[in-house]
Design an enzyme around this catalytic site. Structure first.
Site, mmCIF file in Angstrom:
data_model
loop_
_atom_site.group_PDB
_atom_site.id
_atom_site.type_symbol
_atom_site.label_atom_id
_atom_site.label_comp_id
_atom_site.label_asym_id
_atom_site.label_seq_id
_atom_site.Cartn_x
_atom_site.Cartn_y
_atom_site.Cartn_z
ATOM 1 N N CYS A 79 39.234 -9.599 -42.392
ATOM 2 C CA CYS A 79 38.350 -10.464 -41.600
ATOM 3 C C CYS A 79 36.968 -9.831 -41.644
ATOM 4 O O CYS A 79 36.819 -8.650 -41.318
ATOM 5 C CB CYS A 79 38.852 -10.521 -40.161
ATOM 6 S SG CYS A 79 37.720 -11.350 -39.024
ATOM 7 N N CYS A 193 33.466 -14.728 -45.171
ATOM 8 C CA CYS A 193 34.494 -14.982 -44.156
ATOM 9 C C CYS A 193 35.752 -15.276 -44.947
ATOM 10 O O CYS A 193 35.720 -16.064 -45.902
ATOM 11 C CB CYS A 193 34.099 -16.178 -43.301
ATOM 12 S SG CYS A 193 35.443 -16.785 -42.246
HETATM 13 N N1 DGL Z 1 38.289 -14.909 -41.198
HETATM 14 C C1 DGL Z 1 37.300 -14.474 -40.303
HETATM 15 C C2 DGL Z 1 36.155 -13.741 -40.905
HETATM 16 O O1 DGL Z 1 36.369 -13.296 -42.003
HETATM 17 C C3 DGL Z 1 37.137 -15.023 -38.985
HETATM 18 C C4 DGL Z 1 36.600 -16.342 -38.704
HETATM 19 C C5 DGL Z 1 36.608 -16.537 -37.230
HETATM 20 O O2 DGL Z 1 37.589 -16.160 -36.593
HETATM 21 O O3 DGL Z 1 35.592 -17.028 -36.720
HETATM 22 O O4 DGL Z 1 35.112 -13.582 -40.378
#
Ligand code: DGL
Length: 289
Positions: A79, A193
């Site tokens: 993440c 993301c």
């Molecule tokens: N997959 C996430 C990231 O890479 C999170 C997105 C989220 O929870 O807002 O930032």
């Protein structure tokens, strides 16, 4: 030094706010077929993209301790928002137990500076990630001459995670995110993301076929492989490893969206209640040899 089989065959812990980290898990499953994986989606607290740094640090500490208590031998923060806020924190927390923590920002930034021909790189990411300036720092340390144009996309991860219909309004929102990157004439765009690779074709169409899109999965998998080898912690199995899932929200909802994104069965999904960080340090099992 090679650790004994009990330690070597422990799982690799991987986590995200939801299903986005599966884009990293995909690459890990391909690159490290003999390893077991334990994936945690913090779906009860999704999205992470508008959380503060302090909140994300607290969440990551809780999740890291949960995964380590369940035997994780290495942690992957799949993440970007969590990596940007809490990577060094988590690395410090688990250093004495000999547990490496690998994030997604540096591998992606290094891949982007290698890919760009013009030195103009774009970033699409959550407000938390853009606000942290983690990519500016990582890009500057990889190549001081590369210019980064960052766009915060507050709605994109929720659109993907919640499986919103991709109607004209959604398309217009996403086009709006891509516009500043076209204006900046970037030739490379970091998908900052882990949810975004799930809509890669849409983003590639909007950004144009000549723009190189960078996702972290493959580079992260390489780092994980090197880190395990360096510590003698690679699995010694010849058979395929397994993968299991934990989530903090409704496990059936997680199974439904997860199956769609994994394109593999999610046989084991367990709901977990996270404990406050530091409340069970005696249970930490890592560091045994
Ligand atoms: N997959 C996430 C990231 O890479 C999170 C997105 C989220 O929870 O807002 O930032």
């Amino acid at each position: 030094m090679v650790a004994h089989a009990g330690v070597r065959n422990r799982p690799i812990g991987v986590f995200d706010s939801g299903v986005g980290g599966m884009t990293v898990l995909h690459e890990l499953l391909v690159a490290l077929p003999h390893e077991d994986f334990l994936y945690l989606g913090d779906t009860a607290r999704f999205p992470y993209g508008d959380r503060t740094r302090e909140e994300l640090q607290a969440f990551c500490a809780e999740i890291g301790e949960e995964l380590v208590a369940r035997g994780a031998k290495l942690l992957v923060i799949a993440c970007n928002s969590a990596t940007a806020a809490a990577l060094s924190d988590l690395q410090e927390r688990f250093a004495s137990a000999g547990i490496d923590v690998i994030g997604v920002v540096t591998p992606e930034s290094q891949a982007a500076v290698v890919a760009t021909h013009t030195g103009r790189v774009g970033l699409l990411a959550t407000p938390a990630t853009v606000g942290s300036a983690a990519y500016e720092r990582a890009i500057a340390s990889a190549d001081a001459h590369v210019r980064l144009t960052s766009v915060a996309c507050p709605d994109l991860a929720p659109i993907i995670q919640n499986g919103f219909p991709f109607d004209e309004q959604v398309m217009a929102t996403v086009r709006g995110y891509c516009r500043p990157l076209a204006e900046a004439q970037v030739d490379t765009v970091i998908l900052g993301c882990t949810h975004y690779p799930l809509v890669r074709p849409m983003l590639q169409r909007m950004l144009g076929p000549r723009v190189t899109l960078i996702a972290p999965g493959a580079a992260v998998a390489r780092r994980v492989e090197c880190a395990l080898e360096a510590r003698g912690l690679s699995s010694d199995r010849a058979t395929e490893g397994d993968y299991r899932f934990l989530c903090t929200g409704d496990p059936e909802v997680f199974r439904a969206i997860g199956t769609r994104f994994m394109q593999m069965p999610l046989t084991s999904v367990e709901q977990v209640e996270l404990l406050p960080a530091g409340s069970r340090s005696a249970d930490l099992v890592a560091g045994e040899s």
